[in-house]
Design an enzyme around this catalytic site. Structure first.
Site, PDB file in Angstrom:
ATOM      1  N   ASP A  95       0.843  -1.207   0.000  1.00 16.84           N
ATOM      2  CA  ASP A  95       0.000   0.000   0.000  1.00 16.84           C
ATOM      3  C   ASP A  95       0.878   1.258   0.000  1.00 16.84           C
ATOM      4  O   ASP A  95       2.000   1.259  -0.510  1.00 16.84           O
ATOM      5  CB  ASP A  95      -0.985  -0.077   1.187  1.00 16.84           C
ATOM      6  CG  ASP A  95      -2.294   0.647   0.902  1.00 16.84           C
ATOM      7  OD1 ASP A  95      -2.315   1.889   0.977  1.00 16.84           O
ATOM      8  OD2 ASP A  95      -3.300  -0.019   0.581  1.00 16.84           O
ATOM      9  N   ASP A 172      -5.868   4.965  -5.476  1.00 19.34           N
ATOM     10  CA  ASP A 172      -6.623   5.706  -4.467  1.00 19.34           C
ATOM     11  C   ASP A 172      -7.157   7.032  -5.022  1.00 19.34           C
ATOM     12  O   ASP A 172      -6.983   7.336  -6.209  1.00 19.34           O
ATOM     13  CB  ASP A 172      -5.708   5.935  -3.241  1.00 19.34           C
ATOM     14  CG  ASP A 172      -6.448   5.778  -1.926  1.00 19.34           C
ATOM     15  OD1 ASP A 172      -7.642   6.099  -1.868  1.00 19.34           O
ATOM     16  OD2 ASP A 172      -5.812   5.353  -0.930  1.00 19.34           O
ATOM     17  N   ASP A 232     -13.615   4.084   3.905  1.00 21.53           N
ATOM     18  CA  ASP A 232     -12.735   3.065   4.479  1.00 21.53           C
ATOM     19  C   ASP A 232     -13.376   2.314   5.649  1.00 21.53           C
ATOM     20  O   ASP A 232     -14.012   2.903   6.515  1.00 21.53           O
ATOM     21  CB  ASP A 232     -11.449   3.712   5.015  1.00 21.53           C
ATOM     22  CG  ASP A 232     -10.524   4.162   3.901  1.00 21.53           C
ATOM     23  OD1 ASP A 232     -10.873   3.999   2.719  1.00 21.53           O
ATOM     24  OD2 ASP A 232      -9.445   4.707   4.232  1.00 21.53           O
TER      25      ASP A 232
END
Ligand SMILES: *[C@@H]1O[C@H](CO)[C@@H](O)[C@H](O)[C@H]1NC(C)=O
Ligand SMILES: *[C@@H]1O[C@H](CO)[C@@H](O)[C@H](O)[C@H]1NC(C)=O
Ligand SMILES: *[C@@H]1O[C@H](CO)[C@@H](O)[C@H](O)[C@H]1NC(C)=O
Ligand SMILES: *[C@@H]1O[C@H](CO)[C@@H](O)[C@H](O)[C@H]1NC(C)=O
Ligand SMILES: *[C@@H]1O[C@H](CO)[C@@H](O)[C@H](O)[C@H]1NC(C)=O
Ligand SMILES: *[C@@H]1O[C@H](CO)[C@@H](O)[C@H](O)[C@H]1NC(C)=O
Ligand SMILES: *[C@@H]1O[C@H](CO)[C@@H](O)[C@H](O)[C@H]1NC(C)=O
Ligand SMILES: *[C@@H]1O[C@H](CO)[C@@H](O)[C@H](O)[C@H]1NC(C)=O
Length: 513
Positions: A95, A172, A232
């Site tokens: 990530d 993202d 999230d």
């Protein structure tokens, strides 16, 4: 029991033939048999990848920015040792926080302190261990952690990742310069990276992470392989949090974060038809193992993500996984639902809020899904605070078939179905503990194992076709026409059952004629 020559079974056979074509959404003409198959342009994966949901591991939920080469490689080895890679968790996804900036030619530079061998070497190592390597960036000027983003650098970044051997991109939505607010703005911004990845010529699964902003479930299936549909997740079963203000996925202008399992799950109910082979609604990475939920709450989380065809990315520290949590993540009968070729999401058939005075809080719900081989899965979810006897009638389960425009009773309502409890063979804690401490005699798999499965050796589809004992759970009853199935479900838990028509034999024989 109806005889095999019953007209209703003939109808069923025709339905199954039609369903097979629609569900596998084949795009190619099979010349070998001389019989052209139906071609539905654009009906399946836009780039031919990710026909069933991606599985694997992502460091974010447990490690955030604390990433390193050692973390990736040691996690990869631990997952092999625990049997997780061979259950299908074969994407290792790095990530945020991996770069240190761009060089004077505009290319990203990986942090050589965190990743001393370099990304290409790490990708090689992961490939040799049987993994795909996932990378992260943001469709903005910065990533969420304020590292350089890819907006304006899409082709350079895609080319660099391809040169390293990257197989997967999580993309993202932070610092997007206001290029959101309409589906068109978001589509155009995410499409640039889609085209850039395609132009590299390397097969790269494209995992959009724009949090459901601008309704990606309505447009992203032509440019991506999955798309987050919510803000999230955080490690809570049902705690409301002001930072996750939306209760519906549709038109959510502020997706936020700190979304609970129940918040995300109930956002799926309305968009269930927007999940398809090659494009999955991503309910976010798993929290199983991170300690914020009870055992049965993690069972709900894992089960409901699985039956809704969400990507299953483990989000915890693998070497500290408890035996109980390993047993949850390792249930092959549940994973087989997720990896089913039908590639669909479940339908919430009912949801009742139960009396707060008697039970504290919460809802009970029935979710169902039709699987590729004609089986049906039902999930009896008790999110209320006391044990419930939960009921599913044939009409509840097959409501959609009954209202699909047929003039005759649908065959599903005429059949008697065997009911298999898919959590009944949950791996015992002693067995999971022995796998963790390396004393299990063998991570052996054989045709009679009820707890372990090797999907690298035998695909879930093949295992199901052979009624593999680890995929079928335990038969706990039957439901006859006009019948009701009842089960006791404790608070914050779920019963997940595979229903298989006893008429299946006749249906399949018809199929083969
Ligand atoms: C920038 O990075 C790219 C990719 O690693 C490399 O090919 C290029 O030579 C670098 N440019 C400079 C000026 O260091
Ligand atoms: C690029 O896109 C085309 C058409 O959408 C597809 O056929 C092809 O497989 C893609 N290639 C890669 C490498 O993704
Ligand atoms: C839910 O039940 C638990 C006991 O199982 C109890 O401690 C808790 O107070 C209850 N919650 C509510 C909101 O009633
Ligand atoms: C399920 O049916 C049983 C028997 O009719 C009943 O006692 C029970 O209350 C029902 N459960 C719910 C949640 O309505
Ligand atoms: C490993 O775990 C098993 C099952 O819990 C236990 O019986 C055994 O003593 C453990 N062995 C070691 C060396 O920790
Ligand atoms: C299969 O594995 C189980 C343990 O998972 C073991 O008890 C059984 O003896 C094995 N059967 C064969 C035929 O090897
Ligand atoms: C699963 O099967 C593959 C391929 O046969 C094999 O390489 C792998 O070692 C097996 N995994 C386990 C945990 O036995
Ligand atoms: C699997 O089980 C079904 C009955 O549930 C049976 O009809 C079928 O023949 C079995 N398949 C195999 C390969 O044993």
């Amino acid at each position: 029991m109806l005889p095999s020559t019953s007209p209703s079974y003939f109808t069923a056979a025709l339905l199954l033939v039609g369903k097979t074509v629609a569900h596998s959404q084949r795009r190619y003409i099979d010349n070998s048999s001389g019989t052209p198959e139906t071609v539905i342009p654009g009906a399946s994966s836009y780039n031919g990848l990710n026909l069933v949901p991606q599985m694997g591991w992502n460091n974010w939920n447990a490690f955030h920015c604390d990433v390193s080469e050692d973390l990736l490689l040691s996690t990869a080895q631990s997952m092999i040792d625990l049997g997780l890679r061979d259950l299908g968790y074969n994407h290792l996804v790095l990530d945020d926080c991996w770069s240190i900036g761009r060089n004077s030619s505009g290319y990203l530079v990986a942090d050589y302190v965190k990743f001393p061998s370099g990304m290409a070497s790490i990708a090689d190592r992961l490939h040799s261990m049987g993994y795909k390597f996932g990378m992260y960036s943001s469709a903005g000027v910065f990533t969420c952690g304020k590292y350089p983003g890819s907006l304006g650098y899409e082709q350079k970044d895609a080319d660099l990742w391809a040169s390293w051997g990257v197989d997967y991109l999580k993309y993202d939505n932070c610092f997007n310069q206001g290029q959101s607010g309409t589906p068109k703005l978001s589509f155009d911004r995410y499409n640039i990276m889609s085209q850039a990845l395609n132009a590299t010529g390397r097969e790269i699964v494209y995992s959009m992470c724009n949090w459901g902003n601008d309704d990606p479930f309505d447009w992203a299936y032509t440019i991506a392989n999955s798309g987050r549909m919510s803000g999230d997740i955080y490690d809570s079963f049902n705690r409301p949090d002001a930072r996750c203000p939306c209760t519906s996925a549709i038109g959510c202008a502020w997706p936020g974060f700190h979304c609970s399992v129940m918040n995300i799950l109930n956002k799926m109910a309305a968009i269930t038809s927007r999940t398809m082979s090659g494009y999955f609604n991503d309910m976010d990475m798993l929290e199983v193992g991170n300690g914020g939920q009870t055992d049965s709450e993690y069972v709900v989380h894992f089960s409901m993500w699985a039956i809704n065809s969400s990507p299953l990315l483990i989000g915890t520290n693998i070497p500290t996984l408890s035996a109980a949590n390993l047993a949850i993540l390792s249930n092959p009968a549940i994973i087989a639902l997720n990896q089913d070729a039908s590639a669909g999401a479940a339908v919430r058939k009912y949801q009742y809020l139960v009396d707060p005075d008697e039970t504290g809080e919460g809802e009970i719900a029935l979710w169902t899904r039709t699987l590729d081989n004609g089986d049906t899965v039902i999930a009896l979810l008790n999110a209320a605070n006391t044990t419930m006897i939960m009921n599913a009638t044939m009409e509840d389960i097959f409501f959609d078939q009954a209202t699909s425009g047929a003039y005759t009773t649908p065959p599903q309502l005429l059949a008697t179905w065997d009911i298999y409890d898919l959590w009944a063979n949950r791996m015992p804690e002693e067995e999971a503990a022995a796998i963790i401490n390396g004393t299990a005699a063998t991570i052996g798999f054989n045709s009679t194992s009820t707890t372990r499965y090797n999907a690298t050796a035998t695909s879930y589809a093949e295992g199901l076709a052979n009624n593999n004992t680890a995929l079928m759970g335990v038969k706990v009853g039957e439901i006859a026409p006009s019948g009701t199935f009842s089960a006791e479900v404790v608070r914050h838990s779920v019963g997940v059952y595979r229903l298989r028509a006893q008429a299946g034999i006749q249906m399949r024989k018809r199929d083969e004629l």
